[in-house]
Scaffold this active site. Structure first.
Site, PDB file in Angstrom:
ATOM      1  N   SER A 173       0.850  -1.186   0.000  1.00 50.19           N
ATOM      2  CA  SER A 173       0.000   0.000   0.000  1.00 50.19           C
ATOM      3  C   SER A 173       0.888   1.239   0.000  1.00 50.19           C
ATOM      4  O   SER A 173       1.959   1.229  -0.607  1.00 50.19           O
ATOM      5  CB  SER A 173      -0.951  -0.033   1.199  1.00 50.19           C
ATOM      6  OG  SER A 173      -1.882   1.022   1.124  1.00 50.19           O
ATOM      7  N   LYS A 210      -5.193   3.211  -2.536  1.00 46.45           N
ATOM      8  CA  LYS A 210      -4.346   2.764  -1.428  1.00 46.45           C
ATOM      9  C   LYS A 210      -5.139   2.718  -0.122  1.00 46.45           C
ATOM     10  O   LYS A 210      -4.922   1.840   0.722  1.00 46.45           O
ATOM     11  CB  LYS A 210      -3.137   3.684  -1.292  1.00 46.45           C
ATOM     12  CG  LYS A 210      -2.205   3.671  -2.501  1.00 46.45           C
ATOM     13  CD  LYS A 210      -1.454   2.348  -2.612  1.00 46.45           C
ATOM     14  CE  LYS A 210      -1.738   1.560  -3.838  1.00 46.45           C
ATOM     15  NZ  LYS A 210      -0.923   0.339  -3.978  1.00 46.45           N
ATOM     16  N   TYR A 270      -5.343   7.588  -7.001  1.00 43.99           N
ATOM     17  CA  TYR A 270      -4.308   6.695  -6.470  1.00 43.99           C
ATOM     18  C   TYR A 270      -4.407   6.633  -4.948  1.00 43.99           C
ATOM     19  O   TYR A 270      -4.335   5.553  -4.353  1.00 43.99           O
ATOM     20  CB  TYR A 270      -2.916   7.184  -6.883  1.00 43.99           C
ATOM     21  CG  TYR A 270      -1.794   6.351  -6.312  1.00 43.99           C
ATOM     22  CD1 TYR A 270      -1.504   5.094  -6.832  1.00 43.99           C
ATOM     23  CD2 TYR A 270      -1.006   6.824  -5.258  1.00 43.99           C
ATOM     24  CE1 TYR A 270      -0.471   4.320  -6.314  1.00 43.99           C
ATOM     25  CE2 TYR A 270       0.024   6.057  -4.737  1.00 43.99           C
ATOM     26  CZ  TYR A 270       0.288   4.808  -5.263  1.00 43.99           C
ATOM     27  OH  TYR A 270       1.298   4.040  -4.741  1.00 43.99           O
TER      28      TYR A 270
END
Length: 353
Positions: free
Chosen positions: A193, A229, A225
């Protein structure tokens, strides 16, 4: 074994709109972490083990394969989008090993494209057929897309970083469980992550369907993005609870490899890409040092189950993740994800039973 930070870290002050503002504590932590030497497990830690590394042809994935081979792994599956890239990675790693190390490890080039659910399914089927055990899965493959690109009906960051990542994890669960029972071990699934999850605005949480909202090209922003995550962390936390409830002895964790000089940001717009790469030249970790975080997470014990690792320590997640809103979103994301994966592969959720 990963250490645990005993004190909470207030990294951000968050408004009602979840804007993340960098605090001095966060800046201090980043600069502290970037120059830390991440220790590797002891030599021979992975002796006799089988490991899968995705996104293994360049950067962190490639260096992680090299570390696993040097640390005694018996079999390492080098998974890339094309078998040619995987074969090149195998050749690169093999030539860097001593004769003794090279003789002790079986490096295999397998193809898998996380942008294709069919490719992920084929990889899972092959693993079930050809692997007699599986001790660690390092899901390193990911994208940081700057523009909207649909893959399998979803935006590419969501398809690759979230849907296919956990589809693969679910497909491999039976083999991991079999390994645990037959060899009296506790296998690991480690999801790469990022501390980018601290910055996620995540406006999609207010929509009737989170994943449907993420399909909308109009919603494609600089936040995508970060959200991908964040979703990884939410899913791992919920998945860990389910595995515990079912008494399934598999450790699943997430990790932040830090800022590394890799090709992750190659898909960003020209100006942004060069701005990011300029910063990486100044403070970025080498791929070797970043890869150590992957290897350490794969070697970590049950104390890391459901946790987020940073520089080989169990580290606090964002305050949003542990908030009431975060808990609610975590449940919704998990439920929606199961529905999507069941639609892709009917019966897949039975692997959690």
């Amino acid at each position: 074994m990963a250490n645990r930070r005993q004190h909470p870290l207030s990294v951000f002050t968050e408004t009602n709109y979840l804007h993340a503002f960098v605090s001095p504590n966060y800046v201090k932590h980043v600069f502290w972490a970037q120059w830390q030497t991440v220790p590797l497990p002891k030599p021979g830690h992975f002796a006799g083990q089988t490991v899968i590394v995705t996104g293994a042809n360049v950067g962190l994935g490639l260096e992680a394969v090299r570390h696993f081979a040097r640390l005694g792994a018996a079999r390492v599956i080098v998974a890339c989008r094309s078998v040619e890239k995987a074969e090149a990675a195998v050749a690169d790693v093999r030539q860097s090993l001593t004769a003794e190390q090279a003789a002790a490890v079986k490096l295999e080039a397998w193809d898998m494209d996380l942008g294709s659910f069919a490719s992920v399914a084929a990889f899972g089927k092959r693993a079930a057929k050809e692997l007699d055990r599986l001790d660690a899965v390092v899901e390193n493959a990911g994208v940081a897309a700057g523009t909207y690109c649909p893959l399998e009906g979803h935006e590419s960051s969501i398809t690759v970083n979230v849907l296919s990542t956990f589809y693969l994890a679910f497909l491999l669960l039976p083999l991991l469980r079999q390994t645990a029972a037959q060899h009296n071990v506790r296998p690991n699934i480690s999801i790469v992550s990022s501390d980018a999850h601290f910055f996620a605005r995540f406006d999609e949480q207010y929509k009737p369907s989170i994943f449907a909202a993420l399909q909308d090209p109009a919603s494609m922003t600089h936040d995508r993005y970060n959200v991908s995550k964040l979703l990884e962390i939410l899913v791992v936390r919920e998945m860990a609870k389910v595995l515990d409830d079912k008494k399934i002895g598999i450790t699943v964790n997430t990790l932040n490899p830090g800022l590394c000089r890799t090709q992750l940001f190659r898909s960003l717009p020209f100006g942004v890409r060069h701005l990011v790469n300029g910063g990486l030249v100044l403070i970025g970790r080498t791929a070797d040092m970043g890869a150590r975080t992957l290897v350490s997470a794969a070697a970590a014990g049950p104390e890391t189950h459901g946790e987020y690792l940073d520089t080989n320590e169990v580290w606090p997640v964002s305050t949003y993740v542990t908030s009431e809103a975060g808990a609610k979103a975590q449940g919704r994301v998990w439920t929606e994800l199961l529905g999507i994966l069941e639609g892709i592969h009917p019966g897949i959720i039975k692997n959690l039973e």
